[in-house]
Scaffold this motif. Structure first.
Motif: not given
Length: 443
Positions: A194-198, A248-264
């Protein structure tokens, strides 16, 4: 008329006697299944991996049991409780316990608190039954540091293994579960701390014998324990991230910063169905990168996931076949003087040496023949077991509770003596009926 009535009374009395005999036969109890406490027969137990574990890691344990002269019968159950601070990794998992030849000798069921093994008739007539069990567990609590794992042994003994529980400092993890439809559900946990990541980006690469199924579900999530978490609803939308699929898979990019855990969550299709139940480990790799803003520094972390049809539980056993190996009594145990005392000492010594060699040869041949006969007997027994008509059996059941097993025994089917008893009663009934007719005729 009075004589006829008397005859009927005699007939009714005989029929009543026959009924009492039949009811008494029903009331005779069959051999009841026995629920054995496995700790009373455990000679050794330990943790076989580690010693450092994260809370999500699998802790492998092994038990060795020796039943000695205690016989194991069809329907008997053996209950082993896990150490207090361990829990079953896959409650509800069932697995076969087999002997050296691969023959199934029992079925085992794993629960949160232990394992219950129900034996079949493969060990009937055998002694010195030995079992080895390998079981997959997890640490039950959320605390960290060195912990003693205590296993109870026979004769009120115990065995202790020391493990070291450490906090999971990873910020990315990957896990998978094989589905009934031949697919694998993979889950990537992003920003676990739960860090603040850009500028967070995820690159996922699937392993061999898998095919990517397009479509991902991305959800914000939060921890409920050291190893448990929940996804928030509703899931994030396509406005929150961009995804690109490739072979062989996928690439995913978040549009906004993350400050909470995310499950894909997403799925892959297993392309070789023969591998599903083979214990093959399907693998997957994920990489997370973040940062790279004004500082220009890009950080990265990787997580490797693997999943197998094997639940990590297995069992094996062995036993000795009971058979008579005693030689017939030798009536002549003395030394025979074949020449009535005319041999010289040297001649006697030479003759006795030759006789000893001949006797040794005979004993070796007899031992070899006996071994061959025993082997043939075992082979014949296995053939008979294979070709014999299977018998219906009512299994004894054991209900797990927290740290304790409550046994509910059920009667086993009647033994082979039952048909003999029924034949005897049938014959007795026929004799009584014939006797009754004779009595009626006399009256």
């Amino acid at each position: 008329m009075e004589k006829i009535h008397q005859g009927w009374r005699i007939l009714i009395g005989l029929i009543g006697l026959l009924g009492i005999l039949i009811i008494s036969q029903w009331a005779v109890p069959a051999h009841a299944a026995t629920n054995y406490d496995g700790a009373n027969f455990t000679t050794a137990a330990k943790v076989t991996n580690g010693p450092d574990f994260k809370h999500a890691d699998t802790i492998d344990i092994q038990y060795h049991l020796d039943f000695g002269t205690t016989p194991l019968h069809n329907g008997d159950t053996i209950t082993l409780d896990f150490p207090e601070n361990l829990r079953g990794k896959t409650p509800g998992d069932t697995f076969d316990v087999t002997d050296e030849s691969g023959e199934v000798i029992g079925k085992a069921v794993v629960s949160d608190t232990g394992v219950v093994i129900t034996m079949n008739d493969a060990f009937e007539g055998k002694t010195n039954a030995k079992l080895t069990l390998n079981l997959a567990t997890k640490y039950r609590y959320d605390d960290t540091g060195e912990k003693d794992v205590v296993f109870p042994l026979e004769n009120n003994g115990s065995s202790t293994s020391t493990i070291n529980m450490v906090a999971n400092e990873a910020n990315l993890s990957k896990s998978g579960t094989i589905q009934d439809d031949g697919t694998i559900k993979w889950t990537i946990l992003v920003n676990r701390k739960n860090l603040h990541l850009k500028n967070v980006e995820i690159s996922d690469t699937i392993g061999d014998h898998q095919e990517m199924i397009h479509g991902v579900t991305v959800s914000k999530a939060y921890w409920t324990s050291a190893t448990g978490y929940k996804r928030e609803k509703p899931a994030m939308t396509a406005d929150d991230y961009q995804v690109t699929y490739h072979d062989q898979g996928f690439d995913l990019a978040f549009n906004d910063d993350l400050d909470q855990m995310v499950a894909i969550d997403y799925y892959t299709k297993i392309t070789d169905s023969s591998l599903i139940d083979s214990g093959y480990k399907f693998r997957n790799n994920a990489e997370m990168t973040w940062g790279g803003g004004t500082s220009g520094t890009k950080h990265s972390e990787q997580a490797n996931g693997k999943v197998s049809s094997s639940k990590g539980n297995s069992g094996s056993g062995s036993g000795d076949v009971n058979e008579t190996t005693e030689e017939p009594e030798d009536k002549d145990t003395g030394t025979i003087d074949t020449d009535n005392g005319t041999e010289t000492d040297a001649e006697e010594a030479a003759r006795e040496e030759t006789e000893d060699k001949e006797e040794a040869t005979k004993e070796a041949e007899a031992a070899a023949a006996k071994k061959q006969a025993a082997k043939a007997k075992q082979t014949a027994a296995k053939v008979n077991q294979t070709t014999a008509k299977p018998k219906a059996a009512v299994k004894a059941t054991a209900t797990q509770s927290a740290g304790r097993t409550v046994n509910h025994n059920r009667k086993l089917p009647q033994t082979d003596e039952a048909p003999v008893a029924w034949a005897t009663l049938s014959g007795l009934g026929l004799l009584l009926a014939v006797g009754s007719v004779r009595v009626l005729r006399r009256h």
